[in-house]
Design an enzyme around this catalytic site. Structure first.
Site, mmCIF file in Angstrom:
data_model
loop_
_atom_site.group_PDB
_atom_site.id
_atom_site.type_symbol
_atom_site.label_atom_id
_atom_site.label_comp_id
_atom_site.label_asym_id
_atom_site.label_seq_id
_atom_site.Cartn_x
_atom_site.Cartn_y
_atom_site.Cartn_z
ATOM 1 N N TYR A 70 -2.662 11.312 5.566
ATOM 2 C CA TYR A 70 -2.903 9.990 6.108
ATOM 3 C C TYR A 70 -1.828 9.022 5.633
ATOM 4 O O TYR A 70 -1.489 8.975 4.437
ATOM 5 C CB TYR A 70 -4.293 9.444 5.677
ATOM 6 C CG TYR A 70 -4.327 7.997 6.000
ATOM 7 C CD1 TYR A 70 -4.153 7.031 5.013
ATOM 8 C CD2 TYR A 70 -4.337 7.597 7.339
ATOM 9 C CE1 TYR A 70 -4.047 5.698 5.342
ATOM 10 C CE2 TYR A 70 -4.240 6.279 7.671
ATOM 11 C CZ TYR A 70 -4.093 5.325 6.686
ATOM 12 O OH TYR A 70 -3.980 4.023 7.023
ATOM 13 N N ARG A 114 0.858 -1.188 0.000
ATOM 14 C CA ARG A 114 0.000 0.000 0.000
ATOM 15 C C ARG A 114 0.892 1.235 0.000
ATOM 16 O O ARG A 114 1.833 1.310 0.791
ATOM 17 C CB ARG A 114 -0.888 0.030 1.252
ATOM 18 C CG ARG A 114 -1.900 1.175 1.237
ATOM 19 C CD ARG A 114 -2.586 1.368 2.549
ATOM 20 N NE ARG A 114 -1.747 2.133 3.471
ATOM 21 C CZ ARG A 114 -2.164 2.565 4.656
ATOM 22 N NH1 ARG A 114 -3.391 2.266 5.071
ATOM 23 N NH2 ARG A 114 -1.369 3.262 5.443
ATOM 24 N N GLU A 156 -4.161 -7.270 5.030
ATOM 25 C CA GLU A 156 -3.354 -6.142 5.516
ATOM 26 C C GLU A 156 -2.653 -6.564 6.803
ATOM 27 O O GLU A 156 -3.220 -7.305 7.612
ATOM 28 C CB GLU A 156 -4.265 -4.951 5.806
ATOM 29 C CG GLU A 156 -3.549 -3.713 6.302
ATOM 30 C CD GLU A 156 -4.511 -2.563 6.556
ATOM 31 O OE1 GLU A 156 -5.701 -2.816 6.811
ATOM 32 O OE2 GLU A 156 -4.069 -1.410 6.472
ATOM 33 N N ARG A 207 -13.641 -4.963 3.111
ATOM 34 C CA ARG A 207 -12.501 -4.768 3.997
ATOM 35 C C ARG A 207 -12.898 -4.514 5.451
ATOM 36 O O ARG A 207 -12.340 -3.681 6.139
ATOM 37 C CB ARG A 207 -11.721 -3.538 3.511
ATOM 38 C CG ARG A 207 -10.609 -3.876 2.567
ATOM 39 C CD ARG A 207 -9.758 -2.662 2.260
ATOM 40 N NE ARG A 207 -9.247 -1.989 3.426
ATOM 41 C CZ ARG A 207 -8.309 -2.436 4.240
ATOM 42 N NH1 ARG A 207 -7.800 -3.620 4.025
ATOM 43 N NH2 ARG A 207 -7.901 -1.730 5.276
ATOM 44 N N GLU A 231 -13.876 -0.962 6.359
ATOM 45 C CA GLU A 231 -13.357 -0.899 7.730
ATOM 46 C C GLU A 231 -14.235 -0.056 8.652
ATOM 47 O O GLU A 231 -14.135 -0.175 9.867
ATOM 48 C CB GLU A 231 -11.930 -0.367 7.736
ATOM 49 C CG GLU A 231 -11.775 1.062 7.327
ATOM 50 C CD GLU A 231 -10.317 1.471 7.215
ATOM 51 O OE1 GLU A 231 -9.635 0.988 6.290
ATOM 52 O OE2 GLU A 231 -9.866 2.253 8.058
ATOM 53 N N HIS A 270 -8.961 6.798 2.133
ATOM 54 C CA HIS A 270 -9.334 7.090 3.530
ATOM 55 C C HIS A 270 -10.590 7.956 3.617
ATOM 56 O O HIS A 270 -10.678 8.876 4.431
ATOM 57 C CB HIS A 270 -8.165 7.737 4.281
ATOM 58 C CG HIS A 270 -8.002 7.192 5.669
ATOM 59 N ND1 HIS A 270 -8.339 7.902 6.786
ATOM 60 C CD2 HIS A 270 -7.564 6.005 6.104
ATOM 61 C CE1 HIS A 270 -8.101 7.183 7.870
ATOM 62 N NE2 HIS A 270 -7.631 6.029 7.486
ATOM 63 N N TRP A 327 -10.735 12.453 8.275
ATOM 64 C CA TRP A 327 -9.281 12.195 8.399
ATOM 65 C C TRP A 327 -8.896 10.987 7.574
ATOM 66 O O TRP A 327 -9.604 9.998 7.501
ATOM 67 C CB TRP A 327 -8.922 11.903 9.859
ATOM 68 C CG TRP A 327 -7.498 11.489 9.981
ATOM 69 C CD1 TRP A 327 -6.391 12.266 9.731
ATOM 70 C CD2 TRP A 327 -7.010 10.199 10.337
ATOM 71 N NE1 TRP A 327 -5.263 11.548 9.929
ATOM 72 C CE2 TRP A 327 -5.579 10.282 10.304
ATOM 73 C CE3 TRP A 327 -7.608 8.986 10.675
ATOM 74 C CZ2 TRP A 327 -4.757 9.185 10.612
ATOM 75 C CZ3 TRP A 327 -6.788 7.897 10.992
ATOM 76 C CH2 TRP A 327 -5.385 8.025 10.952
ATOM 77 N N ASP A 384 -4.960 3.909 -0.267
ATOM 78 C CA ASP A 384 -6.088 4.139 0.638
ATOM 79 C C ASP A 384 -6.486 5.617 0.588
ATOM 80 O O ASP A 384 -5.733 6.487 1.011
ATOM 81 C CB ASP A 384 -5.671 3.760 2.072
ATOM 82 C CG ASP A 384 -6.845 3.766 3.039
ATOM 83 O OD1 ASP A 384 -6.661 3.276 4.175
ATOM 84 O OD2 ASP A 384 -7.944 4.229 2.656
ATOM 85 N N GLU A 439 -8.807 1.905 -2.109
ATOM 86 C CA GLU A 439 -9.521 1.655 -0.855
ATOM 87 C C GLU A 439 -10.246 2.887 -0.344
ATOM 88 O O GLU A 439 -9.745 3.999 -0.413
ATOM 89 C CB GLU A 439 -8.516 1.205 0.205
ATOM 90 C CG GLU A 439 -9.117 0.992 1.563
ATOM 91 C CD GLU A 439 -8.076 0.718 2.631
ATOM 92 O OE1 GLU A 439 -6.931 0.395 2.279
ATOM 93 O OE2 GLU A 439 -8.407 0.869 3.810
HETATM 94 C C1 CS2 Z 1 -6.356 2.461 7.645
HETATM 95 C C2 CS2 Z 1 -6.324 2.332 9.136
HETATM 96 O O1 CS2 Z 1 -5.087 0.504 7.539
HETATM 97 C C3 CS2 Z 1 -6.005 1.146 7.004
HETATM 98 O O2 CS2 Z 1 -6.632 0.785 6.011
HETATM 99 O O3 CS2 Z 1 -7.567 2.931 7.159
HETATM 100 O O4 CS2 Z 1 -5.004 2.336 9.534
HETATM 101 C C4 CS2 Z 1 -7.070 3.426 9.879
HETATM 102 O O5 CS2 Z 1 -6.491 4.676 9.570
HETATM 103 C C5 CS2 Z 1 -6.966 3.188 11.363
HETATM 104 O O6 CS2 Z 1 -7.378 1.887 11.650
HETATM 105 C C6 CS2 Z 1 -7.824 4.184 12.131
HETATM 106 O O7 CS2 Z 1 -7.721 3.934 13.501
HETATM 107 MG MG MG Z 2 -8.093 2.068 5.321
#
Ligand code: CS2
Ligand code: MG
Length: 403
Positions: free
Chosen positions: A160, A148, A340, A284, A263, A213, A403, A211, A237
């Site tokens: 991020y 990634r 991951e 995911r 997530e 995000h 974020w 990602d 992602e």
């Molecule tokens: C991120 C996470 O790994 C990922 O895909 O989206 O690291 C995410 O930022 C954290 O779990 C937030 O606590």
């Molecule tokens: Mg993520």
């Protein structure tokens, strides 16, 4: 057999974790689970200690599905990150007990192996393209076949996946949430250039993913997915916020770039629209925020029906028991995609031994009965909780962004 005690252990070996230990009346038989929710750890710990633990005392730990239904629907209030993370901690511990009783690793209880190892990916972040390229080459040297990639964006303060001043990961910072500034236009200009640079320098073979995000609006996400098509991402992602499932139709129509989301989903009902319409290619979910293995395998079965593959969330802010559950599911599911992973600091291994082994680009489940993890409570006590938050992000005009 009965549950006699539910211990909730909050510890901070480098970052906060909330762990669950369910003790039974069979001498020496207990299960461990992870109930960590980054930035809201004590909300989950309190839900477990004050509301859920009293309900479990005296219950038969063998009745995992009944306990899951009882805790999910019995409280009337259901879903959301806090309660589903608490439920996940209990669920993992109960599956751990079941495996220990059977003398079998969790993957065997889930139907046995359909593959030997789980293809893994790691995070690379950099302040510029050269630093990302160096990180990618280092990951390739460690045997990773999927990476990634995230990069700092000129003009944006904090990005991020790229800690200020280093290419380290996205572990939370101490104290009040750091404020970051993010604008979409420089981001949208930068990411296609990053992928072009990487394809130019490290070639076409390495699988790359990125990602977003949850930061883009639908048309921005559609543009990015389209502009990334020539670079053949493994997946893009979280292109959109989880509230906008219907907007995935626009992104899907604009591009053949594979999409991943999940997530920030907490039940199979959250996942269903994207799976049913095949608006994503990888689901995911974070098993630790989804109510555990019991719900995750239902999501996986839904996904299999629509040719969607799994790519369970595996960041540093969930503890080794969830990573272990990820890999037990990964090696048993027919529609596994990619896993991951992170390399935990030594202190985490000391407190919570049993994180899945990484070798030759893949993760390998423990062959011990249950999850294969444990909790060293004495070591855990050495690392008291320290309030910490995820960063928050604002646009240049000061308005709140994701974020
Ligand atoms: C991120 C996470 O790994 C990922 O895909 O989206 O690291 C995410 O930022 C954290 O779990 C937030 O606590
Ligand atoms: Mg993520």
């Amino acid at each position: 057999m009965k549950i006699t005690e539910v211990r909730v252990i909050v510890t901070c070996p480098g970052r906060n974790y909330v762990l669950v230990k369910i003790v039974t009346d069979e001498p020496g038989l207990y299960g461990v689970g992870d109930a960590t929710l980054n930035g809201r750890e004590l909300a989950v710990a309190s839900a477990l200690q004050e509301h859920i633990a009293p309900l479990l005392i005296g219950r038969d730990p063998d009745r995992i599905e009944d306990t899951w239904q009882y805790l999910f629907r019995g409280a009337y209030w259901r879903g959301g990150p806090v309660l589903m993370t608490a439920l996940a901690g209990v669920d993992l511990a109960l599956w751990d007990i079941k495996g220990k009783r059977a003398g079998l690793p969790l993957y065997s209880l889930l139907g046995g192996k359909t593959r030997e190892g789980a293809l893994a990916y790691t995070h690379v972040g950099g302040r510029d393209f050269a630093e990302v390229e160096d990180g990618v080459r280092a990951a390739m040297a460690r045997g990773f076949r999927v990476v990634r990639v995230q990069v700092a964006v000129p003009g944006n303060r904090g990005t991020y996946g790229v800690a200020a001043g280093s290419a380290k990961g996205d572990f939370p910072r101490e104290g009040l949430p750091p404020e970051e500034v993010w604008e979409p236009s420089p981001y949208l200009r930068t990411i296609p250039r990053l992928l072009a640079h990487l394809r130019e320098t490290v070639g076409e073979e390495l699988e790359l993913l990125h990602d977003v995000h949850e930061r883009l609006n639908p048309v921005q996400a559609a543009r990015l997915a389209k502009e990334l098509e020539p670079y053949h991402l493994f997946f893009l992602e979280d292109p959109l916020r989880p509230e906008h499932k219907e907007s995935f139709r626009l992104v899907r129509a604009a591009s053949a770039t594979p999409l991943a989301m999940g997530e920030l989903f907490h039940t199979r009902w959250d996942c269903l629209p994207l799976i049913q319409e095949q608006l994503i290619d990888f689901i995911r979910c974070d098993i630790g925020h989804l109510g555990g293995v019991t719900e995750a395998r239902k999501v996986a079965a839904l996904a299999e029906t629509f040719q969607v593959q799994t790519a369970w969330h595996g960041p540093g802010d969930i503890a080794p028991p969830t990573h272990a559950a990820n890999v037990h599911l990964d090696v048993s599911l027919p529609n596994f995609g990619v896993q991951e992973m992170v390399f935990f600091p030594e202190a985490v291994h000391e407190v919570i031994p049993g994180a899945p082994e990484y070798r030759d680009g893949a993760l390998w489940p423990s062959e011990s009965p249950g999850l294969g993890c444990d909790i060293n409570e004495e070591a855990a006590a050495k690392y008291p909780y320290r309030r910490a938050y995820l960063p928050t992000t604002r646009r240049a005009d000061g308005s709140v962004h994701d974020w």
